[in-house]
Motif scaffolding. Structure first.
Motif, PDB file in Angstrom:
ATOM      1  N   ALA A  48       0.827  -1.072   0.021  1.00 14.03           N
ATOM      2  CA  ALA A  48      -0.134   0.222  -0.060  1.00 14.03           C
ATOM      3  C   ALA A  48       0.781   1.164   0.097  1.00 14.03           C
ATOM      4  O   ALA A  48       0.607   2.116  -0.575  1.00 14.03           O
ATOM      5  CB  ALA A  48      -0.987   0.108   1.277  1.00 14.03           C
ATOM      6  N   ARG A  49       1.917   1.420   0.645  1.00  9.95           N
ATOM      7  CA  ARG A  49       2.920   2.270   0.933  1.00  9.95           C
ATOM      8  C   ARG A  49       3.548   2.665  -0.474  1.00  9.95           C
ATOM      9  O   ARG A  49       3.543   3.614  -1.106  1.00  9.95           O
ATOM     10  CB  ARG A  49       3.917   2.087   2.020  1.00  9.95           C
ATOM     11  N   GLU A  50       3.894   1.376  -1.147  1.00  7.78           N
ATOM     12  CA  GLU A  50       4.586   1.479  -2.389  1.00  7.78           C
ATOM     13  C   GLU A  50       3.742   1.997  -3.456  1.00  7.78           C
ATOM     14  O   GLU A  50       4.150   2.637  -4.547  1.00  7.78           O
ATOM     15  CB  GLU A  50       5.385   0.283  -2.765  1.00  7.78           C
ATOM     16  N   PRO A 106       4.777   6.384  -7.714  1.00  7.88           N
ATOM     17  CA  PRO A 106       4.444   7.756  -8.428  1.00  7.88           C
ATOM     18  C   PRO A 106       5.209   8.872  -7.972  1.00  7.88           C
ATOM     19  O   PRO A 106       5.832   9.568  -8.897  1.00  7.88           O
ATOM     20  CB  PRO A 106       2.915   7.567  -8.570  1.00  7.88           C
ATOM     21  N   GLU A 107       5.149   9.046  -6.604  1.00  6.18           N
ATOM     22  CA  GLU A 107       5.950  10.320  -6.210  1.00  6.18           C
ATOM     23  C   GLU A 107       7.404  10.227  -6.541  1.00  6.18           C
ATOM     24  O   GLU A 107       7.835  11.235  -6.869  1.00  6.18           O
ATOM     25  CB  GLU A 107       5.586  10.603  -4.714  1.00  6.18           C
ATOM     26  N   ARG A 108       7.785   8.940  -6.175  1.00  9.05           N
ATOM     27  CA  ARG A 108       9.276   8.859  -6.356  1.00  9.05           C
ATOM     28  C   ARG A 108       9.673   8.899  -7.689  1.00  9.05           C
ATOM     29  O   ARG A 108      10.720   9.668  -8.081  1.00  9.05           O
ATOM     30  CB  ARG A 108       9.748   7.323  -6.039  1.00  9.05           C
ATOM     31  N   GLU A 109       8.793   8.285  -8.817  1.00  8.31           N
ATOM     32  CA  GLU A 109       9.046   8.744 -10.004  1.00  8.31           C
ATOM     33  C   GLU A 109       8.921   9.937 -10.712  1.00  8.31           C
ATOM     34  O   GLU A 109       9.970  10.288 -11.318  1.00  8.31           O
ATOM     35  CB  GLU A 109       8.343   7.672 -11.099  1.00  8.31           C
ATOM     36  N   TYR A 119      13.280   7.140  -0.832  1.00  4.43           N
ATOM     37  CA  TYR A 119      12.366   8.120  -0.435  1.00  4.43           C
ATOM     38  C   TYR A 119      11.262   7.530   0.263  1.00  4.43           C
ATOM     39  O   TYR A 119      10.602   6.397  -0.234  1.00  4.43           O
ATOM     40  CB  TYR A 119      11.832   8.908  -2.151  1.00  4.43           C
ATOM     41  N   GLY A 120      10.638   8.321   1.220  1.00  4.95           N
ATOM     42  CA  GLY A 120       9.668   7.885   2.076  1.00  4.95           C
ATOM     43  C   GLY A 120       9.961   7.019   3.204  1.00  4.95           C
ATOM     44  O   GLY A 120       8.993   6.439   3.933  1.00  4.95           O
ATOM     45  N   ALA A 121      11.140   6.429   3.183  1.00  2.00           N
ATOM     46  CA  ALA A 121      11.560   5.418   4.375  1.00  2.00           C
ATOM     47  C   ALA A 121      11.715   6.082   5.697  1.00  2.00           C
ATOM     48  O   ALA A 121      11.863   5.501   6.699  1.00  2.00           O
ATOM     49  CB  ALA A 121      12.786   4.675   3.879  1.00  2.00           C
TER      50      ALA A 121
END
Length: 94
Positions: free
Chosen positions: A28-30, A35-38, A62-64
């Motif tokens: 769910a997080r991924e 898309p944000e990371r890309e 990113y996000g970790a």
């Protein structure tokens, strides 16, 4: 003499395992982070004119969460999703 103890509670059989909940949360997080990371990678390539590989390495985590270069804390993103809240509640129960 060897004694084997088995745990066969009906409640635990009906509940998803912590590993399954972790996988659900991470998926769910991924779905949110991917898309944000890309988008960040593409911005890095286009606006900062850096090689794509360098941008991908920079945004790989990113996000970790973790620490910034200045030492400040950076919270992980999207642990408030329902799948992650379910995991957190299951971890607290056990």
């Amino acid at each position: 003499m060897m004694i084997v103890l088995g745990f066969s509670g009906s409640a635990s059989a009906a509940e998803p395992s912590l590993q399954a909940l972790k996988e659900k949360c991470q998926a769910a997080r991924e779905a949110k982070l991917g898309p944000e990371r890309e988008a960040l990678i593409q911005t890095c390539v286009k606006k900062e004119q850096k090689p794509e590989e360098e941008c991908r390495r920079f945004y790989a985590d990113y996000g970790a969460g973790g620490r910034t270069a200045g030492g400040a804390g950076r919270p992980p993103l999207y642990f408030d999703l329902p799948e992650c809240v379910e995991l957190s509640e299951a971890e607290q129960k056990r």
